[in-house]
Design a protein around this motif. Structure first.
Motif, PDB file in Angstrom:
ATOM      1  N   GLY A 155      36.405  22.405 -32.127  1.00  0.00           N
ATOM      2  CA  GLY A 155      35.609  23.401 -31.394  1.00  0.00           C
ATOM      3  C   GLY A 155      36.099  24.816 -31.671  1.00  0.00           C
ATOM      4  O   GLY A 155      35.290  25.745 -31.823  1.00  0.00           O
ATOM      5  N   GLN A 156      37.413  24.970 -31.764  1.00  0.00           N
ATOM      6  CA  GLN A 156      37.966  26.299 -32.062  1.00  0.00           C
ATOM      7  C   GLN A 156      37.531  26.768 -33.449  1.00  0.00           C
ATOM      8  O   GLN A 156      37.192  27.932 -33.637  1.00  0.00           O
ATOM      9  CB  GLN A 156      39.497  26.256 -32.008  1.00  0.00           C
ATOM     10  CG  GLN A 156      40.048  26.188 -30.592  1.00  0.00           C
ATOM     11  CD  GLN A 156      41.567  26.016 -30.593  1.00  0.00           C
ATOM     12  OE1 GLN A 156      42.097  25.110 -31.241  1.00  0.00           O
ATOM     13  NE2 GLN A 156      42.256  26.886 -29.884  1.00  0.00           N
ATOM     14  N   ALA A 157      37.543  25.846 -34.422  1.00  0.00           N
ATOM     15  CA  ALA A 157      37.164  26.211 -35.794  1.00  0.00           C
ATOM     16  C   ALA A 157      35.694  26.624 -35.848  1.00  0.00           C
ATOM     17  O   ALA A 157      35.327  27.595 -36.521  1.00  0.00           O
ATOM     18  CB  ALA A 157      37.424  25.039 -36.744  1.00  0.00           C
ATOM     19  N   GLN A 158      34.852  25.891 -35.125  1.00  0.00           N
ATOM     20  CA  GLN A 158      33.421  26.238 -35.103  1.00  0.00           C
ATOM     21  C   GLN A 158      33.235  27.637 -34.506  1.00  0.00           C
ATOM     22  O   GLN A 158      32.556  28.493 -35.081  1.00  0.00           O
ATOM     23  CB  GLN A 158      32.649  25.217 -34.257  1.00  0.00           C
ATOM     24  CG  GLN A 158      32.628  23.813 -34.870  1.00  0.00           C
ATOM     25  CD  GLN A 158      32.052  22.761 -33.934  1.00  0.00           C
ATOM     26  OE1 GLN A 158      32.178  22.861 -32.705  1.00  0.00           O
ATOM     27  NE2 GLN A 158      31.420  21.742 -34.500  1.00  0.00           N
ATOM     28  N   ALA A 159      33.864  27.853 -33.344  1.00  0.00           N
ATOM     29  CA  ALA A 159      33.690  29.135 -32.653  1.00  0.00           C
ATOM     30  C   ALA A 159      34.296  30.277 -33.458  1.00  0.00           C
ATOM     31  O   ALA A 159      33.718  31.368 -33.543  1.00  0.00           O
ATOM     32  CB  ALA A 159      34.329  29.053 -31.269  1.00  0.00           C
ATOM     33  N   GLN A 160      35.453  30.039 -34.067  1.00  0.00           N
ATOM     34  CA  GLN A 160      36.107  31.095 -34.847  1.00  0.00           C
ATOM     35  C   GLN A 160      35.223  31.536 -36.001  1.00  0.00           C
ATOM     36  O   GLN A 160      35.171  32.719 -36.348  1.00  0.00           O
ATOM     37  CB  GLN A 160      37.469  30.603 -35.367  1.00  0.00           C
ATOM     38  CG  GLN A 160      38.356  31.713 -35.940  1.00  0.00           C
ATOM     39  CD  GLN A 160      38.624  32.819 -34.921  1.00  0.00           C
ATOM     40  OE1 GLN A 160      39.021  32.542 -33.790  1.00  0.00           O
ATOM     41  NE2 GLN A 160      38.383  34.077 -35.288  1.00  0.00           N
ATOM     42  N   TYR A 161      34.490  30.582 -36.557  1.00  0.00           N
ATOM     43  CA  TYR A 161      33.588  30.907 -37.665  1.00  0.00           C
ATOM     44  C   TYR A 161      32.506  31.884 -37.185  1.00  0.00           C
ATOM     45  O   TYR A 161      32.212  32.880 -37.846  1.00  0.00           O
ATOM     46  CB  TYR A 161      32.961  29.631 -38.234  1.00  0.00           C
ATOM     47  CG  TYR A 161      32.337  29.862 -39.580  1.00  0.00           C
ATOM     48  CD1 TYR A 161      33.098  29.812 -40.741  1.00  0.00           C
ATOM     49  CD2 TYR A 161      30.982  30.178 -39.687  1.00  0.00           C
ATOM     50  CE1 TYR A 161      32.531  30.059 -41.981  1.00  0.00           C
ATOM     51  CE2 TYR A 161      30.411  30.423 -40.930  1.00  0.00           C
ATOM     52  CZ  TYR A 161      31.185  30.357 -42.067  1.00  0.00           C
ATOM     53  OH  TYR A 161      30.621  30.612 -43.303  1.00  0.00           O
ATOM     54  N   LEU A 162      31.944  31.590 -36.017  1.00  0.00           N
ATOM     55  CA  LEU A 162      30.910  32.472 -35.461  1.00  0.00           C
ATOM     56  C   LEU A 162      31.501  33.847 -35.155  1.00  0.00           C
ATOM     57  O   LEU A 162      30.893  34.885 -35.465  1.00  0.00           O
ATOM     58  CB  LEU A 162      30.313  31.859 -34.188  1.00  0.00           C
ATOM     59  CG  LEU A 162      29.606  30.502 -34.336  1.00  0.00           C
ATOM     60  CD1 LEU A 162      29.091  30.025 -32.984  1.00  0.00           C
ATOM     61  CD2 LEU A 162      28.453  30.583 -35.335  1.00  0.00           C
ATOM     62  N   VAL A 163      32.691  33.850 -34.558  1.00  0.00           N
ATOM     63  CA  VAL A 163      33.347  35.116 -34.203  1.00  0.00           C
ATOM     64  C   VAL A 163      33.589  35.951 -35.465  1.00  0.00           C
ATOM     65  O   VAL A 163      33.286  37.152 -35.503  1.00  0.00           O
ATOM     66  CB  VAL A 163      34.685  34.829 -33.466  1.00  0.00           C
ATOM     67  CG1 VAL A 163      35.533  36.088 -33.349  1.00  0.00           C
ATOM     68  CG2 VAL A 163      34.413  34.231 -32.081  1.00  0.00           C
ATOM     69  N   ASP A 164      34.079  35.328 -36.516  1.00  0.00           N
ATOM     70  CA  ASP A 164      34.361  36.074 -37.750  1.00  0.00           C
ATOM     71  C   ASP A 164      33.080  36.653 -38.352  1.00  0.00           C
ATOM     72  O   ASP A 164      33.064  37.773 -38.843  1.00  0.00           O
ATOM     73  CB  ASP A 164      35.056  35.170 -38.782  1.00  0.00           C
ATOM     74  CG  ASP A 164      36.470  34.797 -38.354  1.00  0.00           C
ATOM     75  OD1 ASP A 164      36.994  35.448 -37.416  1.00  0.00           O
ATOM     76  OD2 ASP A 164      37.043  33.848 -38.935  1.00  0.00           O
ATOM     77  N   LYS A 165      32.000  35.864 -38.305  1.00  0.00           N
ATOM     78  CA  LYS A 165      30.748  36.332 -38.910  1.00  0.00           C
ATOM     79  C   LYS A 165      30.068  37.415 -38.058  1.00  0.00           C
ATOM     80  O   LYS A 165      29.202  38.132 -38.557  1.00  0.00           O
ATOM     81  CB  LYS A 165      29.772  35.162 -39.124  1.00  0.00           C
ATOM     82  CG  LYS A 165      30.281  34.151 -40.141  1.00  0.00           C
ATOM     83  CD  LYS A 165      30.328  34.729 -41.555  1.00  0.00           C
ATOM     84  CE  LYS A 165      31.098  33.819 -42.488  1.00  0.00           C
ATOM     85  NZ  LYS A 165      31.319  34.360 -43.827  1.00  0.00           N
ATOM     86  N   ALA A 166      30.435  37.488 -36.787  1.00  0.00           N
ATOM     87  CA  ALA A 166      29.820  38.490 -35.907  1.00  0.00           C
ATOM     88  C   ALA A 166      30.699  39.733 -35.768  1.00  0.00           C
ATOM     89  O   ALA A 166      30.406  40.599 -34.936  1.00  0.00           O
ATOM     90  CB  ALA A 166      29.560  37.877 -34.537  1.00  0.00           C
ATOM     91  N   ALA A 167      31.729  39.813 -36.582  1.00  0.00           N
ATOM     92  CA  ALA A 167      32.677  40.938 -36.452  1.00  0.00           C
ATOM     93  C   ALA A 167      31.926  42.274 -36.472  1.00  0.00           C
ATOM     94  O   ALA A 167      31.079  42.501 -37.334  1.00  0.00           O
ATOM     95  CB  ALA A 167      33.703  40.891 -37.587  1.00  0.00           C
ATOM     96  N   GLY A 168      32.227  43.109 -35.493  1.00  0.00           N
ATOM     97  CA  GLY A 168      31.628  44.448 -35.443  1.00  0.00           C
ATOM     98  C   GLY A 168      30.255  44.498 -34.791  1.00  0.00           C
ATOM     99  O   GLY A 168      29.715  45.571 -34.560  1.00  0.00           O
TER     100      GLY A 168
END
Ligand code: BGC
Length: 384
Positions: A155-168
């Protein structure tokens, strides 16, 4: 041979002690420690290990069946694998069948974590060791071991992916989807995702668009199981492709144009991700989507190559299978399987050895999936 039943016929899977008794060599997966005197060998020819998997309707579990067959045939074992077809009653029947065949160890991935307690207890009563496979059996003390991936890390890996792609970004639309509430893993995946997403909801990067329950709880960094259950109840796919598709379509119908544009989607696994991705791709007001998955199902690896699914979490089933076999062999020898962690199942802390997971997207798909030998390149088109 009954439908849904697979019998591998190389040699009967018998414990190391029996192999020694009949003059065979020790299988390569045998643990290195010496065999204790109190080991209770199954009679030669008896089935020593039975495996019960949830359903043939999802490629994930066919993967497990294939990997079990590969590993067991390589090691010269035979074992019986039965599928429950999404039905806890059928699962219980399968367990009873295997017990009646004299198994000493049961490897079972429960369809419903709680309902499977009765099967585990039946096995325990018959003197059979129970290994919970991938999904934890809850609400009973009759579970001896749990082989698993680190599901919170998924779950962390999935969410981290979204967070990284939404940076800024600011106020990026976020759509949440979850697994089946009857599967303990769905809670672990959601727990991992929430701990990573929540700070980014709190700081305004994301705005949740499809769950009033999640919105009501969005200021809480950690959720209780009951709180997670409320959200999961609203965004569950039930691990079912058509439920996922219908829910995504209903969410898109209810959403205003300003809730679309570039969107971020937490999808719990590959099968549901493909359904949800197809629904979002078909919506003209969605200009771009980033969507998660897990399992590295072949169809999703192709979706990633084609740019239709953003990522998956590779859970190398070969590792899970070899851990399960090693645990079974240890138990057959009266030994205790290796433990690096425990998982509370509501009654006891079940000893476990969680395995690591790997984030896969277009950038590393060739290296993680092909070069690692997980699948051959010939199974895919358009690989760079
Ligand atoms: C498994 C996932 C799978 C899901 C649906 C979960 O318990 O860990 O790999 O995608 O069930 O079958």
């Amino acid at each position: 041979m009954k439908k849904g039943k697979v019998i591998l016929t190389i040699v009967s899977l018998i414990l190391v002690a029996s192999l020694a008794l009949v003059g065979c060599t020790t299988p390569t997966v045998a643990p290195t420690e010496s065999q204790p005197a109190e080991a209770q060998p199954a009679a030669a020819g008896e089935l020593a290990v039975g495996i019960v998997l949830p359903t043939k309707d999802e490629p994930r579990w066919i993967q497990d069946e294939t990997r079990f067959k590969d590993a067991l045939s390589k090691d010269g074992y035979s074992v019986e694998i039965l599928f429950s077809q999404g039905d806890s009653a059928k699962e219980k029947q399968n367990v009873e069948t295997l017990i009646s065949k004299g198994i000493k160890v049961l490897i079972i991935c429960p369809q419903d974590s709680k309902a499977a307690a009765a099967s585990a207890e039946a096995a325990r009563a018959a003197g059979v060791k129970v290994i919970s496979y991938d999904r934890l059996i809850t609400d009973t003390d009759a579970v001896d071991y749990y082989v698993t991936f680190d599901s919170v890390a998924v779950g962390q890996a999935q969410a981290q992916y979204l967070v990284d792609k939404a940076a800024g970004m600011k106020a990026a639309p976020l759509y949440l989807y979850a697994g089946a509430a009857s599967d303990n893993n769905a809670f672990l995946f959601f727990e991992g995702a929430w701990m990573t997403l929540q700070p980014k909801i709190a700081d305004g990067t994301f705005v949740i668009k499809n769950s009033a329950e999640a919105v009501a709880l969005q200021d809480k960094a950690t959720l209780t199981r009951d709180e997670m259950a409320k959200i999961i109840g609203q965004v569950t796919t039930n691990w079912d492709f058509s439920v996922a598709k219908n829910l995504a379509e209903a969410n898109l119908t209810a959403a205003a144009a300003e809730d679309k544009g570039e969107v971020f989607i937490l999808a719990p696994n590959d099968g549901t991700a493909r359904s949800i991705a197809d629904a979002f791709a078909a919506d003209g007001a969605v200009t771009k989507y980033t969507i998660t998955g897990q399992d590295a199902e072949k169809a999703s690896v192709q979706y990633i190559i084609d740019g239709k699914q953003s990522m998956t979490v590779l859970k190398d089933v070969r590792t899970l299978v070899s851990d399960a076999i090693a645990a079974a062999v240890a138990m057959l020898n009266g030994q205790t399987p290796e433990k690096t962690n425990t998982y509370n199942n509501g009654v006891i802390d079940v000893p476990a050895k969680p395995s690591a997971v790997v984030t896969v997207d277009q950038a590393n798909v060739k290296q993680a999936i092909i070069d690692s030998g997980y699948y051959p390149a010939t199974d895919f088109t358009g690989l760079q």
